[in-house]
Design a protein around this motif. Sequence first.
Motif, mmCIF file in Angstrom:
data_model
loop_
_atom_site.group_PDB
_atom_site.id
_atom_site.type_symbol
_atom_site.label_atom_id
_atom_site.label_comp_id
_atom_site.label_asym_id
_atom_site.label_seq_id
_atom_site.Cartn_x
_atom_site.Cartn_y
_atom_site.Cartn_z
ATOM 1 N N THR A 89 0.821 -1.210 0.000
ATOM 2 C CA THR A 89 0.000 0.000 0.000
ATOM 3 C C THR A 89 0.853 1.257 0.000
ATOM 4 O O THR A 89 0.422 2.317 -0.461
ATOM 5 C CB THR A 89 -0.929 -0.006 1.232
ATOM 6 O OG1 THR A 89 -1.790 -1.143 1.129
ATOM 7 C CG2 THR A 89 -1.765 1.248 1.326
ATOM 8 N N THR A 160 -5.852 1.230 4.652
ATOM 9 C CA THR A 160 -5.702 1.172 3.188
ATOM 10 C C THR A 160 -6.473 2.294 2.487
ATOM 11 O O THR A 160 -6.759 2.195 1.290
ATOM 12 C CB THR A 160 -6.181 -0.194 2.654
ATOM 13 O OG1 THR A 160 -7.533 -0.423 3.072
ATOM 14 C CG2 THR A 160 -5.300 -1.323 3.181
ATOM 15 N N HIS A 161 -6.787 3.352 3.220
ATOM 16 C CA HIS A 161 -7.526 4.480 2.650
ATOM 17 C C HIS A 161 -6.912 5.006 1.344
ATOM 18 O O HIS A 161 -7.649 5.262 0.376
ATOM 19 C CB HIS A 161 -7.621 5.610 3.676
ATOM 20 C CG HIS A 161 -8.201 6.874 3.129
ATOM 21 N ND1 HIS A 161 -9.567 7.089 3.036
ATOM 22 C CD2 HIS A 161 -7.609 7.999 2.626
ATOM 23 C CE1 HIS A 161 -9.780 8.277 2.504
ATOM 24 N NE2 HIS A 161 -8.620 8.858 2.250
ATOM 25 N N PRO A 162 -5.587 5.186 1.254
ATOM 26 C CA PRO A 162 -5.032 5.771 0.016
ATOM 27 C C PRO A 162 -5.288 4.933 -1.231
ATOM 28 O O PRO A 162 -5.253 5.463 -2.341
ATOM 29 C CB PRO A 162 -3.527 5.858 0.322
ATOM 30 C CG PRO A 162 -3.439 5.851 1.818
ATOM 31 C CD PRO A 162 -4.550 4.957 2.265
ATOM 32 N N VAL A 163 -5.536 3.628 -1.076
ATOM 33 C CA VAL A 163 -5.715 2.757 -2.246
ATOM 34 C C VAL A 163 -7.111 2.119 -2.241
ATOM 35 O O VAL A 163 -7.325 1.086 -2.874
ATOM 36 C CB VAL A 163 -4.631 1.657 -2.274
ATOM 37 C CG1 VAL A 163 -3.248 2.281 -2.420
ATOM 38 C CG2 VAL A 163 -4.688 0.790 -1.005
ATOM 39 N N ARG A 164 -8.068 2.752 -1.551
ATOM 40 C CA ARG A 164 -9.367 2.113 -1.331
ATOM 41 C C ARG A 164 -10.158 1.895 -2.615
ATOM 42 O O ARG A 164 -11.057 1.043 -2.654
ATOM 43 C CB ARG A 164 -10.198 2.937 -0.343
ATOM 44 C CG ARG A 164 -10.656 4.293 -0.855
ATOM 45 C CD ARG A 164 -11.240 5.128 0.278
ATOM 46 N NE ARG A 164 -11.821 6.393 -0.170
ATOM 47 C CZ ARG A 164 -11.105 7.469 -0.451
ATOM 48 N NH1 ARG A 164 -9.781 7.438 -0.354
ATOM 49 N NH2 ARG A 164 -11.708 8.585 -0.844
ATOM 50 N N ILE A 335 4.126 6.646 3.530
ATOM 51 C CA ILE A 335 2.840 7.312 3.337
ATOM 52 C C ILE A 335 2.737 8.497 4.280
ATOM 53 O O ILE A 335 3.077 8.383 5.460
ATOM 54 C CB ILE A 335 1.675 6.331 3.587
ATOM 55 C CG1 ILE A 335 1.575 5.330 2.433
ATOM 56 C CG2 ILE A 335 0.355 7.072 3.755
ATOM 57 C CD1 ILE A 335 0.446 4.342 2.583
ATOM 58 N N ASP A 340 -7.949 11.228 7.430
ATOM 59 C CA ASP A 340 -8.739 11.087 6.217
ATOM 60 C C ASP A 340 -10.220 10.988 6.556
ATOM 61 O O ASP A 340 -10.601 10.487 7.610
ATOM 62 C CB ASP A 340 -8.306 9.836 5.451
ATOM 63 C CG ASP A 340 -6.855 9.933 4.996
ATOM 64 O OD1 ASP A 340 -6.535 10.904 4.302
ATOM 65 O OD2 ASP A 340 -6.067 9.039 5.345
#
Length: 750
Positions: A89, A160-164, A335, A340
């Motif tokens: 991620t 995993t918010h950045p790649v959700r 990251i 977020d």
Amino acid sequence: MNYQYFRVGINFRKVYSLALFFIFCFLFSQISYSQEIAPRKKVGLVLTGGGAKGFAHIGVLKVLEQAGVKVDYIGGTSMGAVVGGLYATGYSATQIDSIFHATNFDELLKDYIPRNSKSFYEKRNDEIYAISLPFNKFSIGVPIALSKGMYNYNLLTKLTHPVRHIRDFNKLPIPFLCIATNIETGEQLILNKGYLPQALLASSAFPTLFSPIEIDGKMLVDGGVTNNYPIDEVKKLGADIIIGVDVQDGLKGRNSLKEATKILVQISNLQMIEGMKEKIKKTDIYIQPDIKDYTVITFDKGEEIIKKGEDAALKVWDDLKKLAVKQNDYKAQKIAVKKDSLDIKRITINTLKDYTHAYVIGKLGFKRGSRISYDQLKKGINTLDATGNFSAINFQLNELNQGDDINLSLTENKNKTFLKFGMHYDDLYKSAILVNLTQKKLFLRNDVLAFDIGLGDNFRYNLNYYIDNGFYFSFGFKSRFNQFNKNVSTDFNDGNLFSQFNINSLNVDFSDLTNQAYVQTIFAQKFLIGAGLELKHLKIRSKTLDSNNTIFENSNYASIFGYLKYDSFDNKFFPKKGWFFNGDLQSYLYSSDFTNQFNRFSILKGEAGITRTFYKIFNFKFQSEAGFSFGEDSVHFLDFVLGGYGFNTINNFKHFYGYDFLSIAADSYIKSLATIDVEFLKKNHINFSANYANAENKLFSSGNWLSTPKYSGYAVGYGLETIIGPIELKYSWSPELPKGFTWINIGFWF
């Protein structure tokens, strides 16, 4: 002419030789240059499963970053999938280390749901029963696993918010795959597409610890059952060089197989051991940390296990540096940590048979068009989970109009009937065994019927039928019966009886049958507000004055009531954070009037409290409460009665340290309580409490509520949190009385 020809020939040869020399140099330089710009060999990282032993992967990743090795592909299984998935991620090894240090693995294994995510009904459910078992066709079942994995799922969703919105794992910052096992066919499944948190959860669903995860109609469990070292799969991604980290167990002897988890790991490893020999031969750099002294659940040893991973990787440091020699400009990924939020454009819910769309939205606590944090999302999912109405809860965050569509897939629990058990002892109601029968969807969708019977020294029951409509108005009916026999220091009548007969106490048989019909809803998404009708039968009798039983009260009462409640305490009995408020207004409109003294009157009461923790083990709780009656002068059997501790309070009975049960009675009172609690060992508490009160008839009219407290009391105690509820021993005393009191209570209060 010949001479000149000869000279020209010599010059031609020189030019020809020089030309050959320059051509040779050019070709050599081109070959050398082409060798220098030859494509770098791709590095694949393979991480095995091993539960807590997978912490070693973090240590290995730290050393890889120090050596300057760039990882191009990652494949993992179980804990290897979780660590590898986070690295893919975009997190650095140090960031993953911090994540795992901040995770409460006790809560993860138990699928812990914070108390403030539960409704008042569900809080009571957790704080009265020690055991809950599904009951179907006169047979008692057992849960499919210890945990549904929702704690883990919520955590992975946030991380995993950045790649959700990525559904192809080859498009992650580092291409990634993980392995799961189809429990119905016994075959491995390569997970390289889909919703990343769901894939990681499926790969790490260790049998019996975590429930199977359904993906595309397949029931999946831990990938370690079929392929704990996916080296061939990583090679197919394009890896030229494989670095493998192996934290799985070898086969153990009988002396080492004395725990259930160790036996389960041994079973899953039986077919793996032989296959690993060939896989190790295919591995270019094989790393096997020395973690034989740890188990799959020794999460409390995480720091030590990470260090073992570092030590093992440092043993192949020279090989890693050779691999990284042409990657000197490589810098570890990282990251940016930030808060977020999610802009909810739509909430999609699959079709349900037993529960309405409004019910689900009401439990989530937010609607479309809301902007929420991950903590709010987690709380909503936890609230759904806490109902016990869904055996599986899956959700995905899909991209929609520059926001998110929460796609919620719920599997309704087929178990509608439950048997629950509890036990309790206190010095008022004495000992009792609690048996509960709970039936969901008895008459309507969203409804639940719970019937408690307390069997012991004093028979009691509690029946509750509730129709939960979420954000909309919900309806319910309650019926309860309580009784006890006790020497008490009040006659419920201003002490006139004691003065008349020159006695200090009265042995009473007390019984209370109360029935309520009510409606309630959620106010401002936090408060519970409701109103209803009540019919009560109250009977009080004694043999103290007459061996044939003197009956003081034997009346029916009809009343209307309203209430407002809020409770964010993280624990009812030993809270460390949160606050609560409870306000209640009740008007008594009718009585069969056994004493011929009834006039219409009302009672207003309220209580509030707050608790805070200091230096991790010191907790301070402050609570204040007050109540008074107003209207015409009437009967005093429903007055406030203070004294004792450890029993489930009904009517207007109130705890008060320093005085015995039911010692101080008046139609008005005000009380404050302060408690200092020290959790000197996990779940072991020592506490000191001080409470003060004023209580007399028409207290607030006279202004005496502002005077120096008339009553005071103190207590020191020891408390232990157990599976059956708190076990408490308290010694209480008051400077106004010649002796103190020792109280014991065991188990949840009911």
